[in-house]
Design a protein around this motif. Sequence first.
Motif, short mmCIF file in Angstrom:
data_model
loop_
_atom_site.label_atom_id
_atom_site.label_comp_id
_atom_site.label_asym_id
_atom_site.label_seq_id
_atom_site.Cartn_x
_atom_site.Cartn_y
_atom_site.Cartn_z
N THR A 89 0.86 -1.17 0.00
CA THR A 89 0.00 0.00 0.00
C THR A 89 0.91 1.22 0.00
O THR A 89 2.14 1.10 0.00
CB THR A 89 -0.92 0.01 1.25
N LEU A 143 -5.24 2.50 2.80
CA LEU A 143 -6.17 2.31 1.68
C LEU A 143 -7.29 3.34 1.67
O LEU A 143 -7.80 3.68 0.60
CB LEU A 143 -6.74 0.89 1.70
N GLY A 181 -2.56 0.00 -4.93
CA GLY A 181 -1.60 -0.90 -4.30
C GLY A 181 -1.12 -1.95 -5.27
O GLY A 181 -1.46 -1.94 -6.46
#
Length: 124
Positions: free
Chosen positions: A36, A73, A79
């Motif tokens: 991420t 996120l 990602g």
Amino acid sequence: MNTFNSLEEIYSRVWEKLELAVASRHEPWRTASVATVRENHPELRSMVLRGVESSSKIIWFHTDLRSPKCTDLRHCPEGAVLFHDNPDHIQLRLNGLFELDSRSSLSEEVWNALHPSSRRCYQC
């Protein structure tokens, strides 16, 4: 080593390997490296592949919604995921958008199917 004669064969084998990884903890693709973005820097961790839906091209992992990766996120849904199978010499790199799903019928179904000892991993 595998030899593939077409992109269709590769595509089919990838989904087959992903489905096998969900079914067996001994499969190399069971654990993936998942990246991420946090404050413009990559954050990488290992995660266990928990589900595959080849018809809609979705894979999923379980996580605690309080974890830093979920905060990542929420700020940046982009990602990457890396699967590596050393014996077969196959690496799969995926880039895309992640979605946190904790309120759908699918997430409820998955939660209800978890063994109580597994649920404790995601609770206080």
